[in-house]
Scaffold this motif. Structure first.
Motif, PDB file in Angstrom:
ATOM      1  N   ARG A 173       0.846  -1.198   0.000  1.00 37.90           N
ATOM      2  CA  ARG A 173       0.000   0.000   0.000  1.00 37.90           C
ATOM      3  C   ARG A 173       0.884   1.251   0.000  1.00 37.90           C
ATOM      4  O   ARG A 173       0.671   2.165  -0.804  1.00 37.90           O
ATOM      5  N   THR A 174       1.876   1.281   0.874  1.00 40.68           N
ATOM      6  CA  THR A 174       2.785   2.426   0.954  1.00 40.68           C
ATOM      7  C   THR A 174       3.532   2.624  -0.359  1.00 40.68           C
ATOM      8  O   THR A 174       3.639   3.747  -0.859  1.00 40.68           O
ATOM      9  N   LYS A 175       4.027   1.531  -0.915  1.00 45.91           N
ATOM     10  CA  LYS A 175       4.775   1.606  -2.179  1.00 45.91           C
ATOM     11  C   LYS A 175       3.909   2.207  -3.290  1.00 45.91           C
ATOM     12  O   LYS A 175       4.329   3.130  -3.990  1.00 45.91           O
ATOM     13  N   LEU A 176       2.691   1.707  -3.416  1.00 50.98           N
ATOM     14  CA  LEU A 176       1.820   2.181  -4.497  1.00 50.98           C
ATOM     15  C   LEU A 176       1.397   3.639  -4.290  1.00 50.98           C
ATOM     16  O   LEU A 176       1.354   4.415  -5.245  1.00 50.98           O
TER      17      LEU A 176
ATOM     18  N   PHE B 261       2.152   6.949  -6.741  1.00 53.45           N
ATOM     19  CA  PHE B 261       1.097   7.833  -7.234  1.00 53.45           C
ATOM     20  C   PHE B 261       1.088   9.204  -6.548  1.00 53.45           C
ATOM     21  O   PHE B 261       0.172   9.992  -6.755  1.00 53.45           O
ATOM     22  N   ALA B 262       2.102   9.498  -5.775  1.00 51.42           N
ATOM     23  CA  ALA B 262       2.144  10.769  -5.036  1.00 51.42           C
ATOM     24  C   ALA B 262       2.122  11.989  -5.956  1.00 51.42           C
ATOM     25  O   ALA B 262       1.528  13.011  -5.622  1.00 51.42           O
TER      26      ALA B 262
ATOM     27  N   ASP C 263      -2.057  13.631 -10.538  1.00 55.72           N
ATOM     28  CA  ASP C 263      -3.142  14.574 -10.304  1.00 55.72           C
ATOM     29  C   ASP C 263      -4.065  14.046  -9.192  1.00 55.72           C
ATOM     30  O   ASP C 263      -4.449  12.884  -9.219  1.00 55.72           O
ATOM     31  N   PRO C 264      -4.406  14.863  -8.216  1.00 54.01           N
ATOM     32  CA  PRO C 264      -5.215  14.403  -7.071  1.00 54.01           C
ATOM     33  C   PRO C 264      -6.537  13.732  -7.457  1.00 54.01           C
ATOM     34  O   PRO C 264      -6.955  12.767  -6.819  1.00 54.01           O
ATOM     35  N   SER C 265      -7.186  14.208  -8.502  1.00 53.39           N
ATOM     36  CA  SER C 265      -8.451  13.585  -8.898  1.00 53.39           C
ATOM     37  C   SER C 265      -8.219  12.177  -9.450  1.00 53.39           C
ATOM     38  O   SER C 265      -9.004  11.265  -9.182  1.00 53.39           O
ATOM     39  N   LYS C 266      -7.136  11.998 -10.197  1.00 53.76           N
ATOM     40  CA  LYS C 266      -6.800  10.660 -10.698  1.00 53.76           C
ATOM     41  C   LYS C 266      -6.378   9.741  -9.555  1.00 53.76           C
ATOM     42  O   LYS C 266      -6.719   8.567  -9.534  1.00 53.76           O
ATOM     43  N   ARG C 267      -5.625  10.301  -8.620  1.00 52.94           N
ATOM     44  CA  ARG C 267      -5.190   9.506  -7.472  1.00 52.94           C
ATOM     45  C   ARG C 267      -6.398   9.028  -6.671  1.00 52.94           C
ATOM     46  O   ARG C 267      -6.458   7.881  -6.252  1.00 52.94           O
ATOM     47  N   LYS C 268      -7.365   9.900  -6.514  1.00 55.81           N
ATOM     48  CA  LYS C 268      -8.585   9.525  -5.796  1.00 55.81           C
ATOM     49  C   LYS C 268      -9.343   8.433  -6.564  1.00 55.81           C
ATOM     50  O   LYS C 268      -9.900   7.518  -5.970  1.00 55.81           O
ATOM     51  N   LEU C 269      -9.323   8.541  -7.875  1.00 58.22           N
ATOM     52  CA  LEU C 269      -9.996   7.568  -8.721  1.00 58.22           C
ATOM     53  C   LEU C 269      -9.409   6.168  -8.580  1.00 58.22           C
ATOM     54  O   LEU C 269     -10.134   5.174  -8.595  1.00 58.22           O
ATOM     55  N   VAL C 270      -8.090   6.077  -8.390  1.00 58.27           N
ATOM     56  CA  VAL C 270      -7.427   4.773  -8.354  1.00 58.27           C
ATOM     57  C   VAL C 270      -7.219   4.227  -6.940  1.00 58.27           C
ATOM     58  O   VAL C 270      -6.614   3.164  -6.784  1.00 58.27           O
ATOM     59  N   GLU C 271      -7.701   4.923  -5.918  1.00 57.24           N
ATOM     60  CA  GLU C 271      -7.505   4.457  -4.545  1.00 57.24           C
ATOM     61  C   GLU C 271      -7.990   3.020  -4.349  1.00 57.24           C
ATOM     62  O   GLU C 271      -7.329   2.221  -3.704  1.00 57.24           O
ATOM     63  N   GLY C 272      -9.147   2.699  -4.901  1.00 60.18           N
ATOM     64  CA  GLY C 272      -9.686   1.343  -4.775  1.00 60.18           C
ATOM     65  C   GLY C 272      -8.787   0.306  -5.426  1.00 60.18           C
ATOM     66  O   GLY C 272      -8.578  -0.781  -4.875  1.00 60.18           O
ATOM     67  N   LEU C 273      -8.257   0.650  -6.593  1.00 58.47           N
ATOM     68  CA  LEU C 273      -7.348  -0.268  -7.276  1.00 58.47           C
ATOM     69  C   LEU C 273      -6.065  -0.468  -6.474  1.00 58.47           C
ATOM     70  O   LEU C 273      -5.545  -1.580  -6.405  1.00 58.47           O
ATOM     71  N   ILE C 274      -5.581   0.597  -5.876  1.00 56.51           N
ATOM     72  CA  ILE C 274      -4.376   0.487  -5.055  1.00 56.51           C
ATOM     73  C   ILE C 274      -4.644  -0.429  -3.864  1.00 56.51           C
ATOM     74  O   ILE C 274      -3.835  -1.307  -3.546  1.00 56.51           O
ATOM     75  N   GLU C 275      -5.778  -0.244  -3.225  1.00 56.80           N
ATOM     76  CA  GLU C 275      -6.137  -1.085  -2.079  1.00 56.80           C
ATOM     77  C   GLU C 275      -6.295  -2.545  -2.504  1.00 56.80           C
ATOM     78  O   GLU C 275      -5.849  -3.458  -1.806  1.00 56.80           O
ATOM     79  N   ASP C 276      -6.940  -2.770  -3.648  1.00 59.74           N
ATOM     80  CA  ASP C 276      -7.120  -4.139  -4.141  1.00 59.74           C
ATOM     81  C   ASP C 276      -5.784  -4.782  -4.489  1.00 59.74           C
ATOM     82  O   ASP C 276      -5.550  -5.958  -4.193  1.00 59.74           O
ATOM     83  N   ALA C 277      -4.908  -4.013  -5.115  1.00 60.36           N
ATOM     84  CA  ALA C 277      -3.585  -4.540  -5.465  1.00 60.36           C
ATOM     85  C   ALA C 277      -2.814  -4.916  -4.209  1.00 60.36           C
ATOM     86  O   ALA C 277      -2.194  -5.989  -4.149  1.00 60.36           O
ATOM     87  N   ALA C 278      -2.867  -4.067  -3.205  1.00 56.18           N
ATOM     88  CA  ALA C 278      -2.161  -4.354  -1.951  1.00 56.18           C
ATOM     89  C   ALA C 278      -2.741  -5.596  -1.282  1.00 56.18           C
ATOM     90  O   ALA C 278      -2.002  -6.447  -0.781  1.00 56.18           O
TER      91      ALA C 278
ATOM     92  N   LEU D 189      -3.107   0.505 -13.418  1.00 54.72           N
ATOM     93  CA  LEU D 189      -2.429   1.582 -12.690  1.00 54.72           C
ATOM     94  C   LEU D 189      -1.257   2.138 -13.492  1.00 54.72           C
ATOM     95  O   LEU D 189      -1.051   3.357 -13.539  1.00 54.72           O
ATOM     96  N   ASN D 190      -0.511   1.267 -14.136  1.00 53.26           N
ATOM     97  CA  ASN D 190       0.618   1.701 -14.956  1.00 53.26           C
ATOM     98  C   ASN D 190       0.141   2.558 -16.129  1.00 53.26           C
ATOM     99  O   ASN D 190       0.799   3.538 -16.495  1.00 53.26           O
ATOM    100  N   GLY D 191      -0.990   2.190 -16.708  1.00 54.89           N
ATOM    101  CA  GLY D 191      -1.556   2.985 -17.797  1.00 54.89           C
ATOM    102  C   GLY D 191      -1.912   4.392 -17.342  1.00 54.89           C
ATOM    103  O   GLY D 191      -1.695   5.371 -18.065  1.00 54.89           O
ATOM    104  N   ILE D 192      -2.438   4.508 -16.139  1.00 50.17           N
ATOM    105  CA  ILE D 192      -2.776   5.821 -15.595  1.00 50.17           C
ATOM    106  C   ILE D 192      -1.512   6.633 -15.351  1.00 50.17           C
ATOM    107  O   ILE D 192      -1.465   7.831 -15.634  1.00 50.17           O
ATOM    108  N   LEU D 193      -0.471   5.965 -14.853  1.00 51.46           N
ATOM    109  CA  LEU D 193       0.814   6.662 -14.659  1.00 51.46           C
ATOM    110  C   LEU D 193       1.378   7.147 -15.988  1.00 51.46           C
ATOM    111  O   LEU D 193       1.891   8.263 -16.085  1.00 51.46           O
ATOM    112  N   ALA D 194       1.301   6.301 -17.003  1.00 53.00           N
ATOM    113  CA  ALA D 194       1.836   6.664 -18.319  1.00 53.00           C
ATOM    114  C   ALA D 194       1.089   7.867 -18.890  1.00 53.00           C
ATOM    115  O   ALA D 194       1.703   8.780 -19.446  1.00 53.00           O
TER     116      ALA D 194
END
Length: 108
Positions: A11-14, A18-19, A22-37, A89-94
């Motif tokens: 969770r910390t790594k992900l 994503f730090a 964009d905050p709106s995108k980060r908020k959008l992917v929070e669930g995916l980050i939690e699921d990945a962790a 998640l990688n696609g969003i980062l790209a």
């Protein structure tokens, strides 16, 4: 390392990755980050069990009789789900990096 440590570490790594997104995108992917962790932590536990049992149970008297272990099946399902989430998640980062590059090109 136990399951909760792996969960928190992933969770910390992900979230660190994503730090700068964009905050709106980060908020959008929070669930995916939690699921990945979560999947990473679950797979840690499953992998420990598979180190003991193996992925396939072989009949002791007839080695030709083999049966997949349920833990192995679940591990593979989790790996596939984790891979899809990480790819998303990688696609969003790209896309975030491409947008940052576009903003810089305006000033050149």
């Amino acid at each position: 390392m136990d399951k909760n440590e792996v969960l928190q570490q992933e969770r910390t790594k992900l979230y660190e990755i994503f730090a700068d997104v964009d905050p709106s995108k980060r908020k959008l992917v929070e669930g995916l980050i939690e699921d990945a962790a979560f999947l990473r932590a679950e797979n840690h536990v499953l992998r420990q069990q598979l180190a003991i049992t193996g992925m396939v149970k072989i009949h002791p008297n007839n080695p030709e009789l083999q049966k997949p272990v349920e833990t192995g099946k679940q591990y593979l399902k989790n790996i596939n789900s984790y891979s899809v989430i990480i790819k998303t998640l990688n696609g969003i980062l790209a896309k975030n990096e491409i947008e940052d590059d576009d903003d810089l090109s305006e000033f050149e």
